[in-house]
Motif scaffolding. Structure first.
Motif, PDB file in Angstrom:
ATOM      1  N   MET A 330      30.934  41.099  30.270  1.00  0.00           N
ATOM      2  CA  MET A 330      31.208  40.047  31.269  1.00  0.00           C
ATOM      3  C   MET A 330      31.332  40.668  32.662  1.00  0.00           C
ATOM      4  SD  MET A 330      31.313  37.002  29.936  1.00  0.00           S
ATOM      5  CE  MET A 330      32.207  35.975  31.098  1.00  0.00           C
ATOM      6  N   ARG A 331      32.056  41.758  32.728  1.00  0.00           N
ATOM      7  CA  ARG A 331      32.258  42.422  34.027  1.00  0.00           C
ATOM      8  C   ARG A 331      30.917  42.884  34.620  1.00  0.00           C
ATOM      9  NH1 ARG A 331      32.309  47.014  36.387  1.00  0.00           N
ATOM     10  NH2 ARG A 331      31.668  48.196  34.546  1.00  0.00           N
ATOM     11  N   ILE A 332      30.107  43.532  33.779  1.00  0.00           N
ATOM     12  CA  ILE A 332      28.830  44.045  34.287  1.00  0.00           C
ATOM     13  C   ILE A 332      27.962  42.872  34.769  1.00  0.00           C
ATOM     14  CG2 ILE A 332      26.707  45.296  33.692  1.00  0.00           C
ATOM     15  CD1 ILE A 332      28.382  46.947  31.701  1.00  0.00           C
ATOM     16  N   PHE A 333      27.893  41.834  33.945  1.00  0.00           N
ATOM     17  CA  PHE A 333      27.071  40.678  34.320  1.00  0.00           C
ATOM     18  C   PHE A 333      27.552  40.070  35.638  1.00  0.00           C
ATOM     19  CE2 PHE A 333      24.216  39.048  30.808  1.00  0.00           C
ATOM     20  CZ  PHE A 333      24.218  40.222  30.096  1.00  0.00           C
ATOM     21  N   MET A 334      28.867  39.897  35.765  1.00  0.00           N
ATOM     22  CA  MET A 334      29.377  39.173  36.949  1.00  0.00           C
ATOM     23  C   MET A 334      29.480  40.090  38.166  1.00  0.00           C
ATOM     24  SD  MET A 334      32.260  36.595  35.407  1.00  0.00           S
ATOM     25  CE  MET A 334      33.379  37.898  34.972  1.00  0.00           C
ATOM     26  N   ASP A 335      30.086  41.265  37.984  1.00  0.00           N
ATOM     27  CA  ASP A 335      30.372  42.104  39.151  1.00  0.00           C
ATOM     28  C   ASP A 335      29.153  42.915  39.598  1.00  0.00           C
ATOM     29  OD1 ASP A 335      32.818  41.108  38.619  1.00  0.00           O
ATOM     30  OD2 ASP A 335      33.850  43.022  38.306  1.00  0.00           O
ATOM     31  N   GLU A 336      28.334  43.302  38.640  1.00  0.00           N
ATOM     32  CA  GLU A 336      27.208  44.154  39.022  1.00  0.00           C
ATOM     33  C   GLU A 336      25.900  43.374  39.159  1.00  0.00           C
ATOM     34  OE1 GLU A 336      27.102  47.731  36.614  1.00  0.00           O
ATOM     35  OE2 GLU A 336      29.275  47.984  36.760  1.00  0.00           O
ATOM     36  N   TYR A 337      25.806  42.231  38.486  1.00  0.00           N
ATOM     37  CA  TYR A 337      24.544  41.481  38.557  1.00  0.00           C
ATOM     38  C   TYR A 337      24.728  40.033  38.993  1.00  0.00           C
ATOM     39  CZ  TYR A 337      22.669  45.675  36.534  1.00  0.00           C
ATOM     40  OH  TYR A 337      22.316  46.985  36.334  1.00  0.00           O
ATOM     41  N   ASP A 338      25.894  39.736  39.551  1.00  0.00           N
ATOM     42  CA  ASP A 338      26.137  38.440  40.194  1.00  0.00           C
ATOM     43  C   ASP A 338      25.978  37.213  39.312  1.00  0.00           C
ATOM     44  OD1 ASP A 338      26.917  39.352  42.628  1.00  0.00           O
ATOM     45  OD2 ASP A 338      24.837  39.640  43.324  1.00  0.00           O
ATOM     46  N   TYR A 339      26.210  37.351  38.057  1.00  0.00           N
ATOM     47  CA  TYR A 339      26.154  36.160  37.194  1.00  0.00           C
ATOM     48  C   TYR A 339      27.421  35.330  37.378  1.00  0.00           C
ATOM     49  CZ  TYR A 339      21.976  37.263  34.512  1.00  0.00           C
ATOM     50  OH  TYR A 339      20.691  37.476  34.129  1.00  0.00           O
ATOM     51  N   GLU A 340      27.272  34.013  37.219  1.00  0.00           N
ATOM     52  CA  GLU A 340      28.442  33.128  37.197  1.00  0.00           C
ATOM     53  C   GLU A 340      29.118  33.268  35.832  1.00  0.00           C
ATOM     54  OE1 GLU A 340      29.524  31.321  39.645  1.00  0.00           O
ATOM     55  OE2 GLU A 340      27.825  31.763  40.954  1.00  0.00           O
ATOM     56  N   TRP A 341      30.383  32.900  35.788  1.00  0.00           N
ATOM     57  CA  TRP A 341      31.127  33.004  34.518  1.00  0.00           C
ATOM     58  C   TRP A 341      30.381  32.321  33.372  1.00  0.00           C
ATOM     59  CZ3 TRP A 341      35.695  35.446  33.065  1.00  0.00           C
ATOM     60  CH2 TRP A 341      36.110  35.154  31.758  1.00  0.00           C
ATOM     61  N   GLU A 342      29.997  31.065  33.579  1.00  0.00           N
ATOM     62  CA  GLU A 342      29.435  30.293  32.468  1.00  0.00           C
ATOM     63  C   GLU A 342      28.164  30.919  31.903  1.00  0.00           C
ATOM     64  OE1 GLU A 342      30.712  28.920  35.125  1.00  0.00           O
ATOM     65  OE2 GLU A 342      32.354  27.753  34.237  1.00  0.00           O
ATOM     66  N   SER A 343      27.285  31.339  32.791  1.00  0.00           N
ATOM     67  CA  SER A 343      26.024  31.894  32.253  1.00  0.00           C
ATOM     68  C   SER A 343      26.268  33.269  31.619  1.00  0.00           C
ATOM     69  CB  SER A 343      24.921  31.943  33.306  1.00  0.00           C
ATOM     70  OG  SER A 343      25.425  32.359  34.527  1.00  0.00           O
ATOM     71  N   ALA A 344      27.181  34.043  32.199  1.00  0.00           N
ATOM     72  CA  ALA A 344      27.509  35.342  31.586  1.00  0.00           C
ATOM     73  C   ALA A 344      28.107  35.118  30.199  1.00  0.00           C
ATOM     74  CB  ALA A 344      28.495  36.103  32.478  1.00  0.00           C
ATOM     75  N   TRP A 345      29.043  34.183  30.131  1.00  0.00           N
ATOM     76  CA  TRP A 345      29.716  33.904  28.845  1.00  0.00           C
ATOM     77  C   TRP A 345      28.707  33.432  27.801  1.00  0.00           C
ATOM     78  CZ3 TRP A 345      34.005  35.212  26.577  1.00  0.00           C
ATOM     79  CH2 TRP A 345      34.509  34.461  25.508  1.00  0.00           C
ATOM     80  N   ASP A 346      27.771  32.622  28.233  1.00  0.00           N
ATOM     81  CA  ASP A 346      26.754  32.114  27.321  1.00  0.00           C
ATOM     82  C   ASP A 346      25.952  33.266  26.706  1.00  0.00           C
ATOM     83  OD1 ASP A 346      25.238  29.923  26.196  1.00  0.00           O
ATOM     84  OD2 ASP A 346      23.598  30.644  27.479  1.00  0.00           O
ATOM     85  N   ILE A 347      25.547  34.193  27.550  1.00  0.00           N
ATOM     86  CA  ILE A 347      24.728  35.308  27.024  1.00  0.00           C
ATOM     87  C   ILE A 347      25.575  36.242  26.164  1.00  0.00           C
ATOM     88  CG2 ILE A 347      23.264  37.275  27.660  1.00  0.00           C
ATOM     89  CD1 ILE A 347      22.714  35.732  30.343  1.00  0.00           C
ATOM     90  N   VAL A 348      26.761  36.564  26.663  1.00  0.00           N
ATOM     91  CA  VAL A 348      27.613  37.509  25.930  1.00  0.00           C
ATOM     92  C   VAL A 348      27.947  36.959  24.542  1.00  0.00           C
ATOM     93  CG1 VAL A 348      29.899  38.617  25.892  1.00  0.00           C
ATOM     94  CG2 VAL A 348      28.555  38.615  27.999  1.00  0.00           C
ATOM     95  N   THR A 349      28.297  35.698  24.488  1.00  0.00           N
ATOM     96  CA  THR A 349      28.699  35.150  23.183  1.00  0.00           C
ATOM     97  C   THR A 349      27.505  34.972  22.230  1.00  0.00           C
ATOM     98  OG1 THR A 349      28.643  32.946  24.175  1.00  0.00           O
ATOM     99  CG2 THR A 349      30.800  34.000  23.984  1.00  0.00           C
ATOM    100  N   LYS A 350      26.316  34.956  22.798  1.00  0.00           N
ATOM    101  CA  LYS A 350      25.141  34.919  21.902  1.00  0.00           C
ATOM    102  C   LYS A 350      24.770  36.328  21.441  1.00  0.00           C
ATOM    103  CE  LYS A 350      22.952  30.686  23.520  1.00  0.00           C
ATOM    104  NZ  LYS A 350      22.275  30.183  24.733  1.00  0.00           N
ATOM    105  N   THR A 351      25.390  37.325  22.052  1.00  0.00           N
ATOM    106  CA  THR A 351      25.045  38.716  21.749  1.00  0.00           C
ATOM    107  C   THR A 351      25.972  39.333  20.692  1.00  0.00           C
ATOM    108  OG1 THR A 351      24.382  38.968  24.067  1.00  0.00           O
ATOM    109  CG2 THR A 351      24.699  40.997  22.818  1.00  0.00           C
ATOM    110  N   ILE A 352      27.241  38.913  20.755  1.00  0.00           N
ATOM    111  CA  ILE A 352      28.269  39.653  20.003  1.00  0.00           C
ATOM    112  C   ILE A 352      28.578  39.030  18.645  1.00  0.00           C
ATOM    113  CG2 ILE A 352      30.722  40.337  20.035  1.00  0.00           C
ATOM    114  CD1 ILE A 352      29.632  41.762  22.326  1.00  0.00           C
ATOM    115  N   SER A 353      28.720  39.885  17.639  1.00  0.00           N
ATOM    116  CA  SER A 353      29.232  39.455  16.338  1.00  0.00           C
ATOM    117  C   SER A 353      30.279  40.475  15.873  1.00  0.00           C
ATOM    118  CB  SER A 353      28.090  39.333  15.333  1.00  0.00           C
ATOM    119  OG  SER A 353      27.281  40.493  15.359  1.00  0.00           O
TER     120      SER A 353
END
Ligand code: NBX
Length: 813
Positions: A330-353
């Motif tokens: 989440m940090r990398i997506f938002m702080d380093e690549y300017d993603y908004e919370w919602e879109s970062a969360w969407d990708i992260v939660t589709k990635t992790i198990s």
């Protein structure tokens, strides 16, 4: 197919390595140099295969799994790599040309012991299966300089010494200096507003640690896919502070370097117990941050942005130890690549198990919030936000259930609960046996299950069965091949073909004679290491696993003490000789576990001293239980002790290795024992003890009194008296008290005394069955034949299909 090499070509290659790396000819090279040269030759071959697949692996259309684990327990690699590459015979022949025995080289190799037990070994079994199934998948962990401690038994006590595995084990590691990463610790956050009125958090005054990748290549059986186990080593960007040095402050001038290097210095030897220690947080963040940065960078080499990150990577969390992957991504997506919370969360939660491996409360990670915030301020702020949003969801889902909402909260009472964070952020959560997964759904994660039932699944554990069968027990493997063909090496379900021979007296006899040969090998080892002569015709009864009260090694010892008491009372008693074999490491600070080892060792000495018993019962405590030692023990075992209190052992994997080698399970209905029972049937194992529901009921009633049991049962009373009075002149009052009057709270929390009579009866059934050679061999055959479902190939296929969404790299070309 992998290329075949002639011994002649191998000789040239080995000689080349000896000359170029050590300036030696084969005649004057040391064993270590020959070992290194051989490994280098194999490493080259593996590297070629690895390179061959890089292009396919880096294609973003092709998904790969990243298996994050604080622990991997590969054991030794030489034999395994040669077996997988189909080069064992060729190398054996090549080495014979120098008068070298390849077995001696195998023995020289130290185990890579970067794990405590089941969880770490499972991770290594799965990497083997991923490569064997020709899938793309990599492990990521820490390159601990010292792995799991070496256990010495001195005067009957466990003493820990450092495991300097890298002195020779480094040969398998390839340093990738150019792929190093920076990891930032501590510091503070500052809010900065840009012209558009947008706020950005800037992390300042942090400490930088450098992570250097050391890659171990992972082969699979008869597969061209070679994957990587990336082990991160920590170092400092500043090797020495010249200013301080010039002032004569020599130690201080190197302080930064030491602080950084301590992170990857040593594996925490605690299993099934968590303590909120600073170094442990640092270790977790260190390897997670480095790993996540690498994934993001690699993804961006082949894709324009991170929107499709989850199509390229499935990131799997092996227990909660790598949970920080969630806020770090989440940090990398938002702080380093300017993603908004919602879109970062969407990708992260589709990635992790996430896989859970324990329901024991003391093993569930909880970090003190203050400490976490101090060490990782940005991650803390992200976890707080995840928690805030989760609380809003919980309020909607359970408006009238405050207690439940508190239980499910991620941050509660000043603690960060990593398991709740994992379940919240993972698309799939699994337990490691059918029973364990049911307990997750019905108890530990019940609230989450009510909210998102589809998130939960089960993948029963599996083992790299070729290691424990084909490599560790070649005679058995040859017999199976002769009877059923070689197909079982690729497809473990073909082991079932053995069932056709269950009434074939000659096959049963060959099974018996193979077991006898393996018992003789172990007997020789015991003679050399324990100075005990064991009777190879006695029943080899084995309990090998970490030492923990819930695993109830004490119950096994109760039975041995009971036999001892009976034999002393009635020296003429007829009895089938037994050799009880134990192997177990105790966490260094786990007092009761160490007492139990001490009890086993003193009891061993006491039995040996007594001429009336020593030919009938023997207890052997094998020092330093490890992957390599288990490869010698499993083939020689006849009884597999899987006697944990029902509901406590998530799965167990030693049970599978022992069964595969023809040992018969003496066990409770716990973990994967339940599925062993389903695979072989009641007649092919020895069940005993309370079931989970009964244990739950006892717990709820709260009326259990072990003291009352001992009053009503003379055998139990005698055992307790023996321990109190002393065994080999050592009294075990703390164990007795922990059972009868309570130690740290409840007395006998794992119901050793409650299950004793049932266990004793099951042990009698074992003896009776063993008297009938034919019946025993039939049972043994049924166990080998039924072990197919416990192959790690099967488990990994299930993960790949149902959780990771990956396939063989060749299938999706
Ligand atoms: O994981 C083990 C379970 O106890 C076994 O039942 C199971 O078969 C195995 C694989 O799923 N758990 C385990 O080994 N845990 C650890 O090693 C551990 C290590 C560090 C730690 C907590 C647990 N902080």
């Amino acid at each position: 197919m992998i290329e075949k090499f002639l011994a002649k070509e191998l000789i040239e290659r080995i000689e080349g390595k000896l000359q170029r790396n050590f300036g030696r000819e084969p005649e004057d090279a040391t064993k270590q140099q020959i070992f290194r040269a051989v490994c280098l030759v194999i490493r080259d071959m593996m590297s070629e295969l690895w390179l061959e697949n890089q292009e396919i692996l880096n294609d973003p259309v092709k998904k790969q799994v990243i298996y994050l684990s604080m622990e991997f327990l590969p054991g030794a690699s030489l034999r395994n790599n040669l077996f997988n590459l189909g080069l064992s015979e060729a190398f054996q022949e090549a080495l014979a040309a120098y008068g070298q025995n390849i077995e001696e080289l195998y023995e020289l190799e130290p185990d890579a012991g970067l794990g405590n037990g089941g969880l770490g070994r499972l991770a290594s079994c799965y990497l083997d299966a991923v490569s064997s199934l020709e899938m793309a998948g990599h492990g990521m962990s820490i390159c601990y300089e010292y792995g799991i401690f070496k256990q010495k038994i001195q005067d009957g006590n466990q003493v820990e010494t450092a495991d300097d595995w890298l002195s020779l084990g480094d040969i398998w590691l390839i340093e990738k200096e150019d792929e190093k990463e920076e990891v930032h610790f501590g510091g503070k956050l500052e809010e900065v507003w840009d012209d558009t009125g947008k706020m950005k958090l800037i992390h300042r005054d942090y400490t930088t640690v450098i992570a250097i990748p050391k890659d171990m290549l992972i082969t699979g059986f008869d597969s061209r896919v070679v994957n990587t186990l990336r082990l991160w080593q920590s170092t400092s960007p500043i090797s020495i502070d010249m200013g301080l040095f010039a002032k004569g402050e020599y130690l201080k001038s190197m302080e930064e370097k030491h602080k950084a290097e301590v992170i990857s210095k040593i594996l925490y030897p605690e299993d099934a117990h968590e303590e909120g220690k600073m170094l442990r947080i640092n270790q977790q963040y260190f390897f997670i941050s480095a790993s996540m940065h690498t994934l993001v960078k690699n993804h961006l080499k082949v894709s324009e942005n991170l929107d499709d990150f989850h199509h390229h990577y499935a990131v799997h969390i092996n227990d909660t130890h790598p949970t920080m992957a969630i806020p770090e991504l989440m940090r990398i997506f938002m702080d380093e690549y300017d993603y908004e919370w919602e879109s970062a969360w969407d990708i992260v939660t589709k990635t992790i198990s996430y896989t859970n491996h324990t329901v024991m409360p003391e093993a569930l990670e909880q970090w003190p919030e203050n400490l976490f915030a101090k060490l990782l301020p940005r991650l803390h702020s992200i976890v707080k936000e995840i928690d805030r949003r989760q609380n809003a969801n919980l309020l909607k889902a359970f408006p009238d259930e405050e207690a439940l909402r508190n239980e499910m909260a991620i941050i509660h009472n000043g603690k960060l609960r990593m398991a709740n964070l994992c379940v919240t952020a993972s698309h799939t959560v699994n337990g490691v046996s059918a029973l364990h997964s049911t307990i997750l759904r019905e108890k530990l994660f019940h609230g989450f299950y009510r909210m998102t039932p589809d998130k939960f699944t089960n993948v029963t554990n599996g083992i790299a069965y070729r290691r424990w069968l084909c490599q560790a027990n070649p005679k058995l493997s040859e017999l199976i091949e002769e009877l059923c063909g070689p197909g079982f090496k690729k497809d473990a379900s073909e082991l079932a073909g053995l069932l056709a021979y269950q009434d074939d007296a000659s096959v049963l006899e060959r099974l018996r004679s193979i077991k006898k040969e393996n018992k003789l090998i172990l007997a020789e080892y015991i003679k050399n290491h324990n100075n005990i002569i064991v009777n190879p015709d006695s029943i080899f009864d084995v309990q090998v696993k970490r030492l923990h009260e819930y695993k109830r090694q004490l119950l096994n010892l109760f039975h041995i003490m009971d036999l001892y008491n009976q034999l002393r009372e009635n020296p003429q008693m007829e009895m089938q000789p037994r050799t009880f074999i134990f192997g177990a490491k105790a966490a260094a600070g786990y007092y009761m576990a160490k007492q139990i080892i001490r009890l086993a060792c003193q009891l061993s000495a006491q039995l040996e001293k007594d001429p009336a018993v020593r030919d009938r019962i023997k207890l052997v405590f094998l020092e330093n239980y490890s992957v390599s030692l288990s490869e010698m023990i499993m083939p020689a075992a006849e009884v597999s002790e899987q006697i944990s209190l029902a509901g406590k052992e998530a799965s167990g994997t030693g049970n599978m290795k022992l069964m595969l080698n023809g040992a018969i399970t003496l066990g409770t209905m716990d973990g994967a024992n339940v599925e062993i029972y389903e695979a072989v049937g009641r007649e092919n194992m020895f069940l005993f003890g309370m079931q989970v529901e009964e244990v739950d009921q006892m717990n709820q009633e709260g009326l259990y009194s072990p003291w009352c049991y001992s009053q009503g049962n003379a055998n139990i009373a005698n055992i307790l008296e023996l321990m109190s009075k002393g065994i080999n002149d050592v009294s075990f009052m703390d164990i007795v008290n922990s059972l009868t009057t309570g130690f740290n709270g409840a007395s006998d929390p794992y119901y050793v005394i409650a299950d004793f009579e049932s266990y004793k009866q099951a042990q009698k059934n074992v003896t009776a069955a063993y008297q009938d050679i034919n019946r025993w061999q039939k049972m043994s055959l049924a166990n080998i034949a039924g072990a197919g479902i416990f192959s790690a190939d099967r488990s990994v296929k299930e993960y790949a299909e149902r959780i990771w969404g990956i396939d063989s790299i060749y299938d999706i070309l």
